[in-house]
Enzyme design. Structure first.
Site, PDB file in Angstrom:
ATOM      1  N   GLN A 134       2.516  -0.264   8.462  1.00  0.00           N
ATOM      2  CA  GLN A 134       3.270   0.956   8.759  1.00  0.00           C
ATOM      3  C   GLN A 134       2.350   2.165   8.680  1.00  0.00           C
ATOM      4  O   GLN A 134       1.680   2.365   7.673  1.00  0.00           O
ATOM      5  CB  GLN A 134       4.393   1.095   7.714  1.00  0.00           C
ATOM      6  CG  GLN A 134       5.211   2.362   7.839  1.00  0.00           C
ATOM      7  CD  GLN A 134       5.854   2.746   6.513  1.00  0.00           C
ATOM      8  OE1 GLN A 134       5.420   2.298   5.458  1.00  0.00           O
ATOM      9  NE2 GLN A 134       6.868   3.586   6.568  1.00  0.00           N
ATOM     10  N   GLY A 135       2.330   2.971   9.730  1.00  0.00           N
ATOM     11  CA  GLY A 135       1.499   4.175   9.741  1.00  0.00           C
ATOM     12  C   GLY A 135       2.331   5.438   9.693  1.00  0.00           C
ATOM     13  O   GLY A 135       2.625   6.055  10.725  1.00  0.00           O
ATOM     14  N   SER A 137       2.280   7.817   6.381  1.00  0.00           N
ATOM     15  CA  SER A 137       1.604   8.834   5.573  1.00  0.00           C
ATOM     16  C   SER A 137       0.240   9.204   6.148  1.00  0.00           C
ATOM     17  O   SER A 137      -0.441   8.380   6.767  1.00  0.00           O
ATOM     18  CB  SER A 137       1.397   8.323   4.150  1.00  0.00           C
ATOM     19  OG  SER A 137       2.634   8.153   3.516  1.00  0.00           O
ATOM     20  N   SER A 169      -0.654  -0.301   3.656  1.00  0.00           N
ATOM     21  CA  SER A 169      -0.684  -1.636   3.068  1.00  0.00           C
ATOM     22  C   SER A 169      -0.793  -2.671   4.181  1.00  0.00           C
ATOM     23  O   SER A 169      -0.203  -2.501   5.250  1.00  0.00           O
ATOM     24  CB  SER A 169       0.600  -1.901   2.284  1.00  0.00           C
ATOM     25  OG  SER A 169       0.681  -0.998   1.213  1.00  0.00           O
ATOM     26  N   GLU A 254      14.197   0.204   4.695  1.00  0.00           N
ATOM     27  CA  GLU A 254      13.281   0.071   3.568  1.00  0.00           C
ATOM     28  C   GLU A 254      14.036   0.182   2.253  1.00  0.00           C
ATOM     29  O   GLU A 254      13.753  -0.510   1.287  1.00  0.00           O
ATOM     30  CB  GLU A 254      12.185   1.154   3.626  1.00  0.00           C
ATOM     31  CG  GLU A 254      11.198   1.033   2.474  1.00  0.00           C
ATOM     32  CD  GLU A 254      10.177   2.163   2.428  1.00  0.00           C
ATOM     33  OE1 GLU A 254      10.430   3.215   3.050  1.00  0.00           O
ATOM     34  OE2 GLU A 254       9.149   1.986   1.767  1.00  0.00           O
ATOM     35  N   GLU A 394       9.189  12.810  -8.348  1.00  0.00           N
ATOM     36  CA  GLU A 394       9.517  14.242  -8.244  1.00  0.00           C
ATOM     37  C   GLU A 394      10.416  14.494  -7.032  1.00  0.00           C
ATOM     38  O   GLU A 394      11.391  15.240  -7.119  1.00  0.00           O
ATOM     39  CB  GLU A 394       8.228  15.069  -8.143  1.00  0.00           C
ATOM     40  CG  GLU A 394       7.406  15.101  -9.431  1.00  0.00           C
ATOM     41  CD  GLU A 394       6.742  13.779  -9.784  1.00  0.00           C
ATOM     42  OE1 GLU A 394       6.487  12.954  -8.876  1.00  0.00           O
ATOM     43  OE2 GLU A 394       6.471  13.545 -10.984  1.00  0.00           O
TER      44      GLU A 394
END
Lengths: 411, 375
Positions: A134-135, A137, A169, A254, A394
């Protein structure tokens, strides 16, 4: 008969029996290699090969992609993946290696890609022959995902891609990537489009995969560089400028909130992996010597262990209470805490385990005297992956404060 | 026996909880509560017992005081999980009344078997009661009492007796020839002196109760067994009260930080304010899930109830302390004043936090159960 089996439709009941019989004969033999804790930590071709062979055999038997259409390589069944998953976990099988493909790419491709692309890509995805990554970030787009800058420029019916993806990953094993790209620099959200792009076949031809090494020393994720990679327009998912909406399909699945049940296997206990739960924690304390007595007798450690036991139990009953509307003040209040609490609980359990070990917590995987083979310090370090990935703690607290408690949005 | 997935919290329980919420809100909204119990800020004020007797009578008429009395003794015999729902609403309203002490005494009496028929009948008739089982050290050990029963008479002093001035009856533990036994006494019986404690909590009263040659009715010889049997329910209800009060603290603080502006933004815009309130919510939810799990275990899985109740009370006690601190802090200067209502709940929570054992006390007992006694 199990609780779930009692509620089966006739189709599910028949399929359950089939799964159970098949698994009794075909559950793979224990691996000769040390298996990682999750697919995201697969390091070697040996580990991958063992797990891919298992996924392929389960796919060939019809236990993977049961609810996908037959044309897309699926089983064409109704709500049967859930049954297959329950039976595989009951049989304590290995997990599937193509975890991003199954959980994120497959539903997104199914709902948003052209027919020919689905027919072309989904069968090898479901079988695990093609690993997907998965691309999303980028160096400048982490929590603020919509800030993606990797750019796709139109050239006729091709697109030319340039940019830099990180925390990818499985990219070092991947044939394909789902990717969020910028196609318009003047609009933040509406300037995003969603593609699938080849990785392995394009290595050295516009794609470079470089491993990023985690604080544990393990590999598993990467950075991926694109330099003038050309892809055909048929690999664009949905309309131009709809990338953010397509990404929501990916993220929903997800988080386990999508329409399609993700194929899931697992439960196989590897000798050297210690799950971060309090029962293993208490075992560790009983077996750890400390100032002439066991750590389980230390009053401070006892109190800290009980705090973790109590939190672990609470999390279990949060899940249960989430389905009792009369005991809920807000419908999403407990579901939205889930990721935050489970990741922080695992982290705090692992942290306490390291404290319990005292001096021995300095010993790592390569040391013959390391308690539990050095798994606890590794689990503790790895736990930060969970509190950072898929929305940091956060960001999770912002979401809870804003969506559940209704406090003003933080920028 | 396994627990039902929905905690056994059925329609009847949901209705009871909903109607309790309405009842408390109508009878004593927070401003009226403040007016009733907080008219005198003097820290050295005479201790008072301020409550609405007419509302209490209505609660009795609604049957709430006999919810936990077994059907075989003429009561309603509601599951603990339903009583916990009611108690959560009681805590949300910080409602001053002897409902919790009466329920606590009821659970002890219900553990005494046939010998407790007469006292239970009095509760069914509408009398209120409280436990007088704690010694001068404030020990929560059921085997410690400073009262003695000899020649048919009670002598000694029970301490930390909850809502003693509101109740009709006392259930007293005392040393006897049989060990520690339980006795039933009218609160106004000759020889009983109720000396109020000057306490922080404005929504309850507390006293030490002295007995001088008080003639008492023996209820049960093995008082420790009955108290031990009832304690998980008592801990669970104390925790339920704190969960309800915690929810009030959370909602009130969220409203305040969403309205109050500084630096051109509502306070809740700032993550230093927002995130701690999210943490309060998380702690409330953990405690709440553990309360209903413990209550459900009392109804369906009694073997595990004791451990689960330790978890519920430990979690709720820690939450109560944390939520209280954040509620005052997030209100800023106004939260530090007598006129702001948050102090009412802050004080009730600090009281509930220690009552029947604080977090560390319950965790120590849980550790004994799970890890064995420490060498």
């Amino acid at each position: 008969m199990s609780e779930s089996a009692r509620k089966d439709t006739p189709e599910q009941a028949e399929f359950r029996t089939y799964c159970r019989d098949w698994l009794a004969d075909n559950r793979p033999a224990d691996p000769s290699v040390r298996l990682p804790l999750s697919p995201l930590e697969i390091m070697t071709q040996e580990q991958l090969g063992y797990l891919q062979a298992w996924q392929k055999s389960a796919y060939d038997a019809g236990l993977v992609g049961c609810d996908y259409p037959v044309e897309a390589g699926g089983g064409g069944r109704n709500d049967c993946q859930r049954v297959a998953n329950e039976e595989m976990i009951r049989a304590r099988t290995p997990f599937f290696p193509n975890v991003i493909g199954l959980g994120m790419a497959a539903p997104t491709v199914l709902y948003h890609a052209q027919e020919s692309v689905k027919r072309d890509l989904l069968p090898r995805l479901l079988s695990g022959e093609d690993i997907w990554c998965q691309g999303f970030s980028e160096p400048g787009a982490g929590s603020d995902l919509a800030n993606v800058q990797t750019f796709a420029e139109r050239k006729g019916d091709k697109w030319v891609i340039n940019g830099h993806k990180v925390w990818t990953s499985l990219a070092h094993f991947a044939e394909w990537m789902i990717i969020l790209l910028r196609t318009d620099k003047s609009h933040k959200y509406d300037g995003l489009s969603y593609f699938v792009v080849p990785i392995r076949s394009a290595l050295g031809k516009g794609v470079t995969v470089r491993p990023l090494i985690k604080i544990t020393g393990e590999t598993g994720f990467n950075e991926v560089l694109f330099e003038d990679l050309e892809v055909d327009d048929c690999y664009r998912l949905d309309e131009l400028g709809k990338g953010w909406q397509v990404a929501m399909t990916t993220l929903l699945h997800e988080r386990g909130a999508g329409e399609l049940q993700t194929p899931r296997a697992g439960g196989l206990k590897s000798k050297s992996t210690h799950a971060t739960n309090t029962s293993n924690l208490m075992d560790l304390a009983r077996n750890t010597a400390r100032d002439g007595k066991t750590a389980a007798d230390d009053p401070v450690l006892r109190d800290r262990m009980m705090q973790m036991v109590i939190r672990e139990e609470a999390l279990k009953h949060n899940q249960r209470r989430a389905r009792v509307p009369a005991l809920l003040d807000h419908p999403m209040r407990l579901q939205l805490q889930n990721k935050l609490l489970s990741s922080e609980n695992s982290q705090d359990i692992a942290s306490l385990a390291v404290d319990i070990q005292g001096a021995a917590s300095s010993l790592y995987l390569g040391d013959a005297n390391a308690p539990s083979g050095g798994q606890w310090p590794m689990a503790y370090m790895n736990s930060y992956g969970m509190t950072i990935a898929a929305g940091t703690s956060e960001v999770q607290r912002n979401i809870l404060g804003e969506r559940v408690l209704g406090m003003p949005k933080s920028k | 026996m396994a627990q039902p997935n929905n905690f056994g919290f059925g329609e009847e329980a949901a209705l009871l909880k909903e109607s309790a919420r309405k009842f408390f809100a109508e009878n004593l909204p927070t401003d009226a509560l403040h007016e009733l119990v907080a008219s005198d800020p003097n820290p050295e004020r005479m201790t008072q017992s301020l409550w609405k007797r007419d509302a209490w009578q209505q609660m009795v008429d609604l049957g709430w005081t006999m919810l936990a009395v077994p059907e075989s003794a003429g009561g309603i015999g509601m599951p603990v999980v339903a009583v916990a729902g009611l108690t959560e609403e009681l805590g949300r309203a910080a409602f001053p009344c002897p409902l919790l002490p009466t329920l606590n005494a009821t659970y002890v009496l219900a553990a005494c078997g046939a010998q407790a028929e007469a006292p239970l009948a009095e509760i069914v008739e509408g009398l209120s009661a409280t436990l007088a089982v704690t010694n001068a050290q404030g020990s929560w050990d059921t085997g410690s009492t400073d009262v003695r029963y000899t020649d048919g008479k009670l002598n000694g002093t029970a301490c930390y007796v909850q809502d003693a001035r509101k109740v009709d009856r006392l259930l007293v533990s005392a040393h006897s020839d049989a060990g520690i036994s339980l006795y039933w006494v009218a609160a106004d019986a000759p020889g009983v002196t109720i000396d109020p404690d000057a306490i922080v909590d404005l929504t309850r009263d507390q006293a030490h109760v002295s007995f001088v040659d008080v003639v008492a009715t023996p209820v049960f010889d093995d008082g420790v067994a009955a108290l031990d049997a009832a304690m998980p329910a008592i801990w669970t209800l104390a925790a339920a009260d704190m969960v309800g009060a915690g929810e009030w603290q959370l909602q009130t603080s969220v409203e305040y930080v969403s309205a109050r502006k500084q630096f051109d933004h509502a306070l809740g815009f700032f993550q230093a304010v927002k995130h701690p309130l999210v943490n309060v919510m998380i702690k409330i939810d953990e405690a709440k899930s553990l309360v209903y799990n413990a209550a459900c275990a009392l109804d369906n899985e009694p073997d595990r109830a004791r451990q689960y109740a330790h978890m519920a009370k430990a979690s709720a006690s820690d939450m109560a302390g944390f939520a209280s601190g954040r509620s005052v802090q997030s209100h800023g200067g106004i939260g530090f004043t007598w006129e702001c209502f948050v102090h009412l709940y802050f004080k009730r929570q600090k009281h509930s936090q220690v009552l029947w054992g604080d977090g560390a006390w319950h965790r120590a007992l849980l550790a004994e159960a799970l890890l064995g006694t420490a060498a």
